[in-house]
Scaffold this active site. Structure first.
Site, mmCIF file in Angstrom:
data_model
loop_
_atom_site.group_PDB
_atom_site.id
_atom_site.type_symbol
_atom_site.label_atom_id
_atom_site.label_comp_id
_atom_site.label_asym_id
_atom_site.label_seq_id
_atom_site.Cartn_x
_atom_site.Cartn_y
_atom_site.Cartn_z
ATOM 1 N N HIS A 18 0.891 -1.228 -0.184
ATOM 2 C CA HIS A 18 -0.076 -0.122 0.024
ATOM 3 C C HIS A 18 0.832 1.144 0.000
ATOM 4 O O HIS A 18 0.653 2.196 -0.819
ATOM 5 C CB HIS A 18 -0.918 0.030 1.501
ATOM 6 C CG HIS A 18 -1.834 -1.239 1.239
ATOM 7 N ND1 HIS A 18 -2.022 -1.793 2.510
ATOM 8 C CD2 HIS A 18 -2.929 -1.378 0.448
ATOM 9 C CE1 HIS A 18 -2.990 -2.534 2.257
ATOM 10 N NE2 HIS A 18 -3.645 -2.537 1.094
ATOM 11 N N LYS A 42 -15.675 -7.633 5.671
ATOM 12 C CA LYS A 42 -14.413 -8.036 6.582
ATOM 13 C C LYS A 42 -14.566 -7.427 8.063
ATOM 14 O O LYS A 42 -15.171 -6.544 8.246
ATOM 15 C CB LYS A 42 -13.068 -7.466 6.079
ATOM 16 C CG LYS A 42 -12.739 -7.837 4.668
ATOM 17 C CD LYS A 42 -11.655 -7.061 4.211
ATOM 18 C CE LYS A 42 -10.978 -7.389 3.057
ATOM 19 N NZ LYS A 42 -9.826 -6.661 2.402
ATOM 20 N N ARG A 92 -2.823 -6.850 -8.068
ATOM 21 C CA ARG A 92 -1.698 -7.389 -7.943
ATOM 22 C C ARG A 92 -1.914 -8.627 -8.884
ATOM 23 O O ARG A 92 -0.728 -9.160 -9.488
ATOM 24 C CB ARG A 92 -1.929 -8.049 -6.488
ATOM 25 C CG ARG A 92 -1.565 -7.053 -5.162
ATOM 26 C CD ARG A 92 -2.046 -7.824 -4.126
ATOM 27 N NE ARG A 92 -3.348 -7.920 -4.176
ATOM 28 C CZ ARG A 92 -4.336 -8.552 -2.857
ATOM 29 N NH1 ARG A 92 -3.462 -8.742 -1.941
ATOM 30 N NH2 ARG A 92 -5.413 -8.778 -3.048
ATOM 31 N N SER A 130 -3.108 -7.883 3.094
ATOM 32 C CA SER A 130 -3.389 -7.734 4.713
ATOM 33 C C SER A 130 -3.783 -9.022 5.233
ATOM 34 O O SER A 130 -3.365 -9.381 6.282
ATOM 35 C CB SER A 130 -4.383 -6.369 4.913
ATOM 36 O OG SER A 130 -3.876 -5.329 4.664
#
Length: 167
Positions: A18, A42, A92, A130
């Site tokens: 990040h 989440k 990604r 994360s």
């Protein structure tokens, strides 16, 4: 005209991936706003306020970065209020692209003047998330190379607290 970009995310926690995106974005935009948003899919480890403090410390070396909390608005609404005409999103892999493409199209439908800018993850960070880092740390793995030092310390402290609560 000032080019303002919003980099929204849950950042639980902010990783070096990040941070790399933020640093690269500062070269393209006059102002980069890191928006700490709530991800309803989440369960967060850190509170919004904890994330705000940790991220501000991690980006303190970047003059044109601001960090804000946004918990009750759509990203496009927050961008409009902040004067941002660009959204920054990291990619990604192909899975990220498919997910982000749909979000970008919906955001364009909701706010046609808001452009989404995709940045490819640096190779050194393309395999991390994360969630993955939290999972590795939970079972005793070392993830320090993927986190700013202060965030690594905070994450380790949270992990210790969680283990104490489980006992």
């Amino acid at each position: 005209m000032t080019k303002i970009a919003l980099f929204p995310g849950s950042f639980d926690p902010l990783t070096n991936g990040h941070l790399n995106m933020i640093e690269r974005s500062t070269k393209m935009f006059d102002k980069v706003i890191v928006g700490v948003f709530v991800n309803t899919n989440k369960t967060a480890l850190f509170t919004l306020e904890e994330k705000l403090v940790l991220i501000k410390a991690a980006v303190a070396h970047l003059e044109n970065v601001e960090v804000i909390i946004q918990e009750t608005k759509l990203t496009v609404e927050g961008a409009a209020e902040l004067g941002a005409t660009f959204l920054i999103r990291g990619i990604r892999n192909v899975k990220d692209y498919e997910y982000e493409k749909d979000i970008a199209r919906m955001n364009h439908h909701l706010a046609p003047d808001l452009e989404t800018v995709f940045l490819l993850a640096d190779e050194a960070y393309a395999h991390i998330s994360s969630s993955l880092l939290k999972e590795v740390l939970r079972f005793g793995g070392d993830v320090s190379m993927y986190l700013p030092d202060s965030i690594n310390q905070a994450l380790n402290q949270k992990n210790r607290e969680m283990k104490l609560n489980e006992e």
